[in-house]
Design an enzyme around this catalytic site. Structure first.
Site, PDB file in Angstrom:
ATOM      1  N   ASP A  46       0.818  -1.216   0.000  1.00 10.55           N
ATOM      2  CA  ASP A  46       0.000   0.000   0.000  1.00 10.55           C
ATOM      3  C   ASP A  46       0.853   1.268   0.000  1.00 10.55           C
ATOM      4  OD1 ASP A  46       0.995  -0.356   2.518  1.00 10.55           O
ATOM      5  OD2 ASP A  46      -0.887   0.004   3.578  1.00 10.55           O
ATOM      6  N   HIS A 245      22.305   2.809 -19.930  1.00 10.98           N
ATOM      7  CA  HIS A 245      21.294   3.207 -18.943  1.00 10.98           C
ATOM      8  C   HIS A 245      21.567   2.519 -17.607  1.00 10.98           C
ATOM      9  CE1 HIS A 245      18.104   4.608 -22.104  1.00 10.98           C
ATOM     10  NE2 HIS A 245      19.145   5.411 -22.012  1.00 10.98           N
ATOM     11  N   ASP A 262      25.049  11.105 -15.800  1.00 15.14           N
ATOM     12  CA  ASP A 262      23.980  11.597 -16.684  1.00 15.14           C
ATOM     13  C   ASP A 262      22.797  11.935 -15.795  1.00 15.14           C
ATOM     14  OD1 ASP A 262      21.919  11.949 -18.538  1.00 15.14           O
ATOM     15  OD2 ASP A 262      22.632  10.355 -19.857  1.00 15.14           O
ATOM     16  N   ASP A 273      19.024  17.804 -18.990  1.00 15.35           N
ATOM     17  CA  ASP A 273      19.565  16.479 -19.314  1.00 15.35           C
ATOM     18  C   ASP A 273      21.023  16.683 -19.705  1.00 15.35           C
ATOM     19  OD1 ASP A 273      20.080  13.898 -20.045  1.00 15.35           O
ATOM     20  OD2 ASP A 273      18.798  13.893 -21.815  1.00 15.35           O
ATOM     21  N   HIS A 352      24.275   4.747 -29.887  1.00 14.50           N
ATOM     22  CA  HIS A 352      23.056   5.528 -29.661  1.00 14.50           C
ATOM     23  C   HIS A 352      23.019   6.750 -30.577  1.00 14.50           C
ATOM     24  CE1 HIS A 352      25.280   8.579 -27.339  1.00 14.50           C
ATOM     25  NE2 HIS A 352      25.873   7.585 -26.696  1.00 14.50           N
ATOM     26  N   HIS A 356      18.115  14.205 -28.844  1.00 12.36           N
ATOM     27  CA  HIS A 356      16.657  14.047 -28.821  1.00 12.36           C
ATOM     28  C   HIS A 356      16.031  15.359 -28.345  1.00 12.36           C
ATOM     29  CE1 HIS A 356      17.026  13.729 -24.422  1.00 12.36           C
ATOM     30  NE2 HIS A 356      17.978  12.834 -24.622  1.00 12.36           N
ATOM     31  N   HIS A 363      12.906  12.659 -22.776  1.00 13.09           N
ATOM     32  CA  HIS A 363      12.768  12.366 -24.200  1.00 13.09           C
ATOM     33  C   HIS A 363      11.444  12.990 -24.614  1.00 13.09           C
ATOM     34  CE1 HIS A 363      15.557   8.640 -23.640  1.00 13.09           C
ATOM     35  NE2 HIS A 363      16.235   9.763 -23.804  1.00 13.09           N
ATOM     36  N   GLU A 386      24.689  14.773 -27.617  1.00 12.04           N
ATOM     37  CA  GLU A 386      25.349  13.859 -26.691  1.00 12.04           C
ATOM     38  C   GLU A 386      26.094  12.719 -27.389  1.00 12.04           C
ATOM     39  OE1 GLU A 386      22.485  11.285 -24.585  1.00 12.04           O
ATOM     40  OE2 GLU A 386      20.901  12.495 -25.469  1.00 12.04           O
ATOM     41  N   TYR A 390      32.398   4.142 -26.417  1.00 12.36           N
ATOM     42  CA  TYR A 390      32.381   3.159 -25.335  1.00 12.36           C
ATOM     43  C   TYR A 390      33.229   1.956 -25.748  1.00 12.36           C
ATOM     44  CZ  TYR A 390      28.330   6.109 -24.648  1.00 12.36           C
ATOM     45  OH  TYR A 390      27.501   7.200 -24.531  1.00 12.36           O
ATOM     46  N   ARG A 408      30.652  10.053 -22.612  1.00 14.79           N
ATOM     47  CA  ARG A 408      29.520  10.742 -23.252  1.00 14.79           C
ATOM     48  C   ARG A 408      29.499  12.167 -22.706  1.00 14.79           C
ATOM     49  NH1 ARG A 408      25.976   7.379 -22.127  1.00 14.79           N
ATOM     50  NH2 ARG A 408      24.795   8.247 -20.376  1.00 14.79           N
ATOM     51  N   GLU A 410      27.182  15.661 -22.876  1.00 13.16           N
ATOM     52  CA  GLU A 410      25.828  16.067 -23.292  1.00 13.16           C
ATOM     53  C   GLU A 410      25.479  17.459 -22.776  1.00 13.16           C
ATOM     54  OE1 GLU A 410      21.292  14.236 -22.973  1.00 13.16           O
ATOM     55  OE2 GLU A 410      22.827  13.600 -21.544  1.00 13.16           O
TER      56      GLU A 410
END
Length: 439
Positions: A46, A245, A262, A273, A352, A356, A363, A386, A390, A408, A410
């Protein structure tokens, strides 16, 4: 930049009334738009997750109560909402109630939520097209389809209901181009994000855990009135940075490794972002510097290419070409540049997209292709840029000093003619700036 006021922003009735009116102007006779607010999601037993309103619903109404239903046609607008209930308000907070909501938004009608089942047929009848976000809630989809079918069986009475369901793309087109007020909110989100990222750059050190940096981010965001991150923080040290991610955030920081973070603060429903990479210790290694400088150069080029009129996909394609050429020259990829791009072998190191849309959602909404062609960037849009590289930590074909490096970088870019505006430019990303902070 001046930090945002920590006080709750006053409700802007005029803004939300105008947005509802704009939607009405896009609807023709016989068309109806129905939009559902978010409901509470159960975390376990709950216990509920912290509530966050559906972005589309908030954009049109500014109302943060759950379970409401907004109805708009070309000539009327109304809402079904939670009723005033003293006993329940003691437990969960004061509700606005139908009369206040009607007044705030200048609606033509308002009902208690319990009236939805009774009023639903009358709401739908006489409309041939239903604009609705089909596919987000299967139970609700079935409810509306069943009601439309039931109404279609009343044709002998001279009555009919919607026989077509359309995606409300017009709303997402409205959200795609940001107003001055929205850009201001994004700037506030960016400034709070800057404070969080600079703090963890300064304070991170070997022996800390990734979740300690995550806690510092949350502290800084909440301290300045943000509700927290607009999405789950990625705090990935060492080889974890090669997981795009990564959200476990439970590994230990080790000397000689990098940390990829990130993250973006959310301010009044608009999120930043940003990705930054920095050493756990005080300095980048030579291998880390080499890859970092390649990605940084690619990012700066991509930002310069983010100008009005440029097809969105072109920014990515040019970035792919540059990174592929660098990987080929360093011996990580074999064959001609054209072969590498045609066969997609670069995806081993860059898997990637380069960016975006950004706004209320990380996104954000809006179509990337129109009539099969990449959509040109337009003034007022906000996008991320971005690029990254890798290097699989288990790949024996990669020299040891590069294995496990994930970079990365960004930033959040406002499209502004031929002069893109970097909303997150003041967050350090040059190696010299980062090492100065670490020192």
């Amino acid at each position: 930049m001046k930090l945002p006021n920590k006080k709750t922003k006053e409700y802007n009735s005029k803004l939300y009334r105008s947005r509802i009116t704009n939607i009405q102007k896009k609807l023709k006779k016989g068309e109806i738009f129905i939009l559902f607010a978010a409901n509470h999601k159960i975390r376990n037993r709950d216990v509920e997750y912290k509530f966050r309103q559906n972005s589309d619903f908030y954009y049109l109404t500014g109302i943060t109560e759950e379970d409401s239903i907004l109805v708009i046609t070309h000539d009327v607008s109304g809402m079904f909402c939670l009723p005033k209930d003293k006993e329940k308000e003691i437990w969960t907070g004061i509700r606005l109630g139908k009369e206040k909501i009607k007044s705030m938004l200048g609606l033509d009608f308002s009902y208690d939520l319990s009236d939805w089942e009774k009023e639903k047929p009358a709401i739908l009848i006489g409309n041939h097209t239903l604009y609705y976000f089909f596919g987000e809630n299967p139970d609700r989809d079935r409810e509306l389809i069943t009601e439309c079918r039931n109404l279609s069986e009343r044709a002998r009475e001279g009555k009919f209901g919607p026989h077509r369901i359309e995606h409300p793309n017009f709303l997402h087109e409205e959200r795609l181009t940001k107003s001055k007020e929205e850009i201001s909110l994004l700037k506030n989100a960016a400034e709070i994000t800057k404070l969080g990222l600079m703090r963890i750059m300064r304070e991170s050190k070997p022996g800390m855990y990734e979740y300690e940096l995550e806690a510092l981010l949350d502290h800084e965001y909440l301290k300045y009135g943000s509700i927290g991150g607009g999405y789950g923080h990625i705090v990935a040290s060492g080889k974890n940075a090669c997981i795009l991610h990564y959200v476990s955030n439970d590994d230990i920081l080790k000397e000689g490794e990098l940390v990829l973070v990130d993250s973006g603060a959310e301010w009044n429903y608009y999120t930043a972002d940003v990705t930054r990479v920095f050493p756990v210790g005080k300095k980048f290694t030579e291998a880390q510097k080499t890859i970092y400088e390649i990605v940084l150069y690619a990012q700066k080029n991509a930002i310069r290419n983010s100008i009005a009129g440029t097809p969105f996909n072109e920014v990515h394609e040019k970035t792919v070409r540059f990174l592929s050429d660098c990987l080929r020259e360093m011996g990580f990829l074999k064959g001609s540049l054209e072969e590498i791009i045609e066969k997609g072998t670069y995806r081993k190191f860059y898997m990637h997209r380069t960016g975006h849309y950004l706004g209320m959602d990380v996104h954000d909404v809006g179509r990337y292709f129109l009539e099969g062609k990449s959509r040109p960037l337009k003034d007022g849009q906000v996008v991320t840029v971005e690029p990254g590289l890798y290097f699989d930590p288990t790949d024996d074909s990669v020299p040891k000093e590069f294995r496990g490096i994930g970079i990365r970088i960004e930033d959040d870019i406002l499209i502004h003619g031929k002069n893109p505006v970097n909303l997150t430019e003041s967050i350090p990303k040059e190696i010299s700036e980062i090492e100065a902070l670490k020192a």
